[in-house]
Design an enzyme around this catalytic site. Structure first.
Site, PDB file in Angstrom:
ATOM      1  N   GLN A 156      -9.524   2.093  16.920  1.00  0.00           N
ATOM      2  CA  GLN A 156     -10.227   1.877  15.662  1.00  0.00           C
ATOM      3  C   GLN A 156     -11.153   0.680  15.785  1.00  0.00           C
ATOM      4  O   GLN A 156     -10.736  -0.333  16.348  1.00  0.00           O
ATOM      5  CB  GLN A 156      -9.221   1.649  14.512  1.00  0.00           C
ATOM      6  CG  GLN A 156      -8.433   2.881  14.179  1.00  0.00           C
ATOM      7  CD  GLN A 156      -7.657   2.753  12.869  1.00  0.00           C
ATOM      8  OE1 GLN A 156      -7.115   3.724  12.380  1.00  0.00           O
ATOM      9  NE2 GLN A 156      -7.585   1.590  12.296  1.00  0.00           N
TER      10      GLN A 156
ATOM     11  N   ASN B 259       0.805  -1.221   0.000  1.00  0.00           N
ATOM     12  CA  ASN B 259       0.000   0.000   0.000  1.00  0.00           C
ATOM     13  C   ASN B 259       0.839   1.272   0.000  1.00  0.00           C
ATOM     14  O   ASN B 259       0.337   2.356   0.294  1.00  0.00           O
ATOM     15  CB  ASN B 259      -0.946   0.011   1.207  1.00  0.00           C
ATOM     16  CG  ASN B 259      -0.223   0.047   2.534  1.00  0.00           C
ATOM     17  OD1 ASN B 259       0.988   0.227   2.592  1.00  0.00           O
ATOM     18  ND2 ASN B 259      -0.960  -0.118   3.620  1.00  0.00           N
TER      19      ASN B 259
ATOM     20  N   HIS C 241     -10.044   4.864   8.098  1.00  0.00           N
ATOM     21  CA  HIS C 241      -8.752   4.269   7.757  1.00  0.00           C
ATOM     22  C   HIS C 241      -8.883   3.410   6.496  1.00  0.00           C
ATOM     23  O   HIS C 241      -9.097   2.199   6.570  1.00  0.00           O
ATOM     24  CB  HIS C 241      -8.256   3.434   8.931  1.00  0.00           C
ATOM     25  CG  HIS C 241      -6.838   2.990   8.778  1.00  0.00           C
ATOM     26  ND1 HIS C 241      -6.237   2.112   9.638  1.00  0.00           N
ATOM     27  CD2 HIS C 241      -5.889   3.308   7.859  1.00  0.00           C
ATOM     28  CE1 HIS C 241      -4.993   1.905   9.256  1.00  0.00           C
ATOM     29  NE2 HIS C 241      -4.763   2.612   8.175  1.00  0.00           N
TER      30      HIS C 241
ATOM     31  N   ARG D 148      -0.075   6.262  12.340  1.00  0.00           N
ATOM     32  CA  ARG D 148      -0.822   5.594  13.399  1.00  0.00           C
ATOM     33  C   ARG D 148      -1.509   6.656  14.235  1.00  0.00           C
ATOM     34  O   ARG D 148      -0.892   7.664  14.591  1.00  0.00           O
ATOM     35  CB  ARG D 148       0.112   4.758  14.297  1.00  0.00           C
ATOM     36  CG  ARG D 148       0.839   3.632  13.580  1.00  0.00           C
ATOM     37  CD  ARG D 148      -0.108   2.527  13.149  1.00  0.00           C
ATOM     38  NE  ARG D 148       0.603   1.413  12.551  1.00  0.00           N
ATOM     39  CZ  ARG D 148       0.897   1.325  11.258  1.00  0.00           C
ATOM     40  NH1 ARG D 148       0.540   2.293  10.421  1.00  0.00           N
ATOM     41  NH2 ARG D 148       1.538   0.264  10.788  1.00  0.00           N
TER      42      ARG D 148
END
Length: 339
Positions: free
Chosen positions: A279, A113, A298, A250
């Site tokens: 999360q 990614n 996210h 983060r």
């Protein structure tokens, strides 16, 4: 052999046929594994049902952060577990010390990614600097107040951008920012070579100097014991008044309440990112309702192209394990041999 994949839930898979990292698609593992005689379970459960599935699983595949948090207790109860694969990048949702202590290898799909998150960094930097969100909100609200939108809109050209962490994502972010004619500083534990710095268009700076000199700061470093709450009250106060902070690294790297207060006071002209702590972010998370933000859920590293790379990487890792071969070294996060 049993493989459990803990993936994103999808209430409407017919609308999302290209989302491979969901329980509906199961990273395209189901047919492939079943033809080889292996059991495959795809789930988004996080409770007792998940623990039952993990009890006799040899391999667990999990998307980063959520829905699975694989701590020591779960690892100790998963007595057959030999391999944990993060379907993406970022394995700090796994207790790697507990895993390696129980003979488990932890792997992730390196570089899957990098492009996606680097592009999201540039997107969110521009969204903040150009005051995009309030201007877009005017369209939704039926307003047309150019002065109000332009008051906090700036050119990125000529600004100083500080990148904290210059790994694969930080370096790709720098390359994409280079054509904007910005001054780029970076801080990292290991300084790049002069050739790398010239190619990326960056100059090394100590963290305190970077924070003081940057108009925009982009956090692109992993979460570790030294980076938790890196942007706390003191460090936010040391930033230029009216500067911007982007954090796709983060959520826990930034102190949530301190960021909210800095946005409310104007010390930060804006905050953006897609990583939260915890999360999924609860409805009352301070970042949801603070001013001057351009947060997203996210998803930056889960573009369709990234998911295709993730699928290919998970299949490669699994294929090596099923054939009795070591996981390719570039995918390995931690192995029992490291202890």
């Amino acid at each position: 052999m049993k493989v459990v994949a803990v993936l994103y839930p999808d209430d409407n898979p017919d609308r999302h046929p290209d989302v491979a990292a969901s329980t509906a698609r199961g990273l395209d593992l189901g047919d492939w594994l079943s033809t080889q005689g292996h059991e495959f379970v795809a789930t988004s459960d996080t409770g007792d049902e998940l623990d039952k599935q993990l009890a006799d699983a040899e391999i667990v595949v999990t998307t980063p952060f959520w829905p699975l948090y694989l701590g020591r207790e779960r690892i100790e109860n998963a007595r057959q577990l030999k391999l944990v694969i993060t379907a993406g990048i970022g394995s700090d949702h796994i207790d790697t010390d507990a895993a390696t202590g129980h003979g488990i290898t932890v792997a992730e799909v390196t570089n899957s990614n990098v492009v996606s998150v680097a592009e999201h960094n540039v997107l969110q930097i521009l969204a903040l600097v150009r005051n995009f969100v309030p201007a877009h909100q005017q369209v939704l609200d039926g307003r047309w107040d150019v002065a109000d939108a332009a008051q906090e809109a700036h050119d990125l050209e000529g600004k100083t951008v500080g990148i904290v962490g210059l790994g694969a994502i930080g370096a790709r972010t720098a390359l994409r920012l280079k054509p904007f004619d910005v001054t780029m500083l970076y801080y990292a534990n290991h300084r790049r070579s002069p050739a790398d710095e010239a190619t990326l268009g960056v100059r090394y700076a100590r963290l305190d100097d970077l924070v003081a000199e940057s108009d925009v700061i982009c956090a692109a470093l992993p979460l570790n014991p030294g980076s938790g709450a890196l942007f706390d009250v003191d460090r936010l106060a040391a930033m230029k008044p009216g500067s911007w902070l982007v954090n796709t690294a983060r959520g826990a790297i930034a102190d949530a309440d301190a960021v909210r207060e800095a946005c409310e006071s104007g010390q930060l002209a804006g905050y953006a990112g897609d990583t939260w702590y915890p999360q999924p972010a609860p409805a009352d998370h301070p970042w949801r309702h603070m001013p001057r933000h351009a947060m997203t859920i996210h998803y930056s590293g889960m573009t369709i192209e990234a998911q295709r790379r993730i699928v290919a990487g998970v299949h490669e890792i699994l294929g090596a394990h099923l054939a009795g071969n070591p996981v390719p070294e570039d995918f390995v996060v931690a192995t029992p041999d490291e202890r």
